[in-house]
Scaffold this motif. Sequence first.
Motif: not given
Length: 117
Positions: A27-32, A47-57
């Motif tokens: 949904t629009v609330s999805s961040y990462a 362990v890790a995180l990646i954002s959907w929009n710009v791919g920040n890790t």
Amino acid sequence: VQLQASGGGLVQAGGSLRLSCAASGRTVSSYAMGWFRQAPGKEREFVALISWNVGNTYYADFVKGRFTASRDNAKNTVYLQMNSLKPEDTAVYYCAHATMAGQYDYWGQGTQVTISS
């Protein structure tokens, strides 16, 4: 949101695995998307995180330089490439949906990663 993790298995130390997590119903609330793991007798850890929009890790210190998170927005899928695996990486790995508010509200079923020495 439904998450389907896959890609776990048994490899020797020094080997590689790539985990996948397919997300449906974002949904629009999805961040990462986050990756966590839980070894037997231990608490679940980030362990890790990646954002959907710009791919920040972001990575836990113990995987920096060995693990790489990526995503394919067209497939709604995130990946965790794990290289130079160590026996202490043995755990069940989970993907989790992160909202803009910083909450992990949906979790995948987990995939077992076993590293033999």
